[in-house]
Design an enzyme around this catalytic site. Structure first.
Site, PDB file in Angstrom:
ATOM      1  N   LYS A  54      43.360  39.800  38.410  1.00  0.00           N
ATOM      2  CA  LYS A  54      42.373  39.604  39.460  1.00  0.00           C
ATOM      3  C   LYS A  54      41.644  38.249  39.262  1.00  0.00           C
ATOM      4  CE  LYS A  54      40.662  44.612  38.703  1.00  0.00           C
ATOM      5  NZ  LYS A  54      40.095  45.557  37.776  1.00  0.00           N
ATOM      6  N   GLN A  98      35.293  46.539  34.270  1.00  0.00           N
ATOM      7  CA  GLN A  98      36.488  47.540  34.386  1.00  0.00           C
ATOM      8  C   GLN A  98      36.556  48.776  33.760  1.00  0.00           C
ATOM      9  OE1 GLN A  98      39.494  46.504  35.841  1.00  0.00           O
ATOM     10  NE2 GLN A  98      40.784  48.176  35.098  1.00  0.00           N
ATOM     11  N   ASP A 121      32.941  47.469  43.377  1.00  0.00           N
ATOM     12  CA  ASP A 121      33.696  48.808  43.405  1.00  0.00           C
ATOM     13  C   ASP A 121      33.425  49.936  44.177  1.00  0.00           C
ATOM     14  OD1 ASP A 121      35.994  48.617  41.608  1.00  0.00           O
ATOM     15  OD2 ASP A 121      34.800  48.678  39.661  1.00  0.00           O
TER      16      ASP A 121
HETATM   17  N1  GUN Z   1      40.281  50.785  36.439  1.00  0.00           N
HETATM   18  C1  GUN Z   1      41.452  51.223  37.192  1.00  0.00           C
HETATM   19  N2  GUN Z   1      41.083  50.638  38.465  1.00  0.00           N
HETATM   20  C2  GUN Z   1      39.985  50.416  38.550  1.00  0.00           C
HETATM   21  C3  GUN Z   1      39.160  49.865  39.615  1.00  0.00           C
HETATM   22  O1  GUN Z   1      39.671  49.983  40.678  1.00  0.00           O
HETATM   23  N3  GUN Z   1      37.958  49.399  39.388  1.00  0.00           N
HETATM   24  C4  GUN Z   1      37.591  49.515  38.010  1.00  0.00           C
HETATM   25  N4  GUN Z   1      36.214  49.090  37.684  1.00  0.00           N
HETATM   26  N5  GUN Z   1      38.033  49.807  37.016  1.00  0.00           N
HETATM   27  C5  GUN Z   1      39.372  50.406  37.434  1.00  0.00           C
END
Ligand code: GUN
Length: 294
Positions: A54, A98, A121
């Site tokens: 990211k 996350q 998200d």
């Molecule tokens: N963990 C796995 N995929 C995601 C996601 O799309 N967002 C977040 N915040 N955590 C994750």
């Protein structure tokens, strides 16, 4: 005939390039630099890989990236204080915590603390509720990516029978809402559903998001269907690197499906690209600018 393989890698690269173009434009025309803050608690190796990716891709798109790494035993109050600070920071337009979080932390409390305008998200109840109500909302990135991949095959999803296997807040539930917005006819199935093969037999579009390696077999699939595999399962290999497999038995499905996403190289690539889209959209909305062209 073997299935058309949907090239998530190329589609994601194209989307990232279009985001970068729009980021350059808002910077030039409005002096706006979209900023994404990612919060990682603890040191789960898979999460660390995602967070690094990211960070790299956010910077490559010309946006500001802020990384916050906290120890696994951080107090919930300290995490909430950080989120409060990011909510107030004018350089931050997107906040992603996350998941999964350590057991000692209440995930719901944390998600509820994120400013819904910065919730890239799409997990905050304001955004989930808006999406379910058919209103404009920040929607979760993986389902957004699934829709883009499907539309690379079908210009319109109107009237198609879609089966979503999985009902998580991050994928299954929001995907159902996005498919309804596309005028698809949606069935949502899950681990307790009866006779999944029968449900799959009627599906023009099949989305597998259950996290069970190769659960969807080739003979479940309606001939010619479009299959979107959201699963990323790590299968240990003795003395080697783990093998990644999806929720669909790929080799079997290749002979039946009309189009299919590979794992890796399918949906996975799209999630971060859509996160960049959401951050750009959030930044424009917060700055009072028109929605960007991606
Ligand atoms: N963990 C796995 N995929 C995601 C996601 O799309 N967002 C977040 N915040 N955590 C994750």
């Amino acid at each position: 005939m073997t299935a058309h393989i949907i090239d998530g890698k190329a589609i994601a690269a194209d989307l990232r390039a279009r985001v970068a173009g729009e980021v350059a434009r808002v910077k030039r025309e409005h002096g706006l630099v979209p900023g994404l803050a990612v919060v990682l608690v603890g040191n789960d190796p898979a999460s660390e890989v995602y967070v690094r990716s990211k960070h790299t891709q956010t910077q490559a798109a010309g946006m500001a990236s802020f990384e916050h790494k906290l120890p696994a035993d951080v107090a919930e109050a300290d995490l909430l204080a950080l989120i409060g600070k990011l909510n107030r920071d004018p350089a931050v337009h997107g906040i992603l915590v996350q998941l999964p979080l350590p057991k000692s932390i209440h995930t719901e409390t944390i998600i509820n603390a994120i400013d819904p305008a910065k919730d890239v998200d799409g997990l905050h109840p304001n955004n989930a509720g808006r999406l379910a109500g058919g209103f404009a909302a920040l929607a979760p990135c993986t389902p957004l990516g699934c829709i883009i991949l499907t539309k690379s095959v079908h210009a319109s999803l109107e009237g198609m029978n879609a089966l979503v296997i999985g009902r998580s807040n991050l994928v299954g539930r929001p995907l159902v809402q996005l498919l309804l917005n596309e005028n698809a006819t949606v069935t949502i199935a899950h681990s307790r559903s009866r006779d999944l093969p029968k449900l799959a037999a009627g599906a023009d579009l099949l989305y597998a998001a259950v996290g069970r390696p190769e659960m969807v077999r080739g003979d479940w699939i309606k001939p010619g269907a479009t299959v979107i595999d959201v699963g990323i399962n790590r299968i240990p290999v003795e003395g080697g690197k783990p093998r990644l497999v999806g929720d669909v038995a790929y080799q079997e499905a290749l002979n039946v499906a009309g189009a299919i996403t590979p794992v890796p190289g399918g949906v996975g690539q799209m999630t971060v690209a859509c996160l960049l889209v959401n951050t750009l959209r959030a930044a424009c909305a917060i700055a009072g600018l028109p929605a960007p062209g991606v």
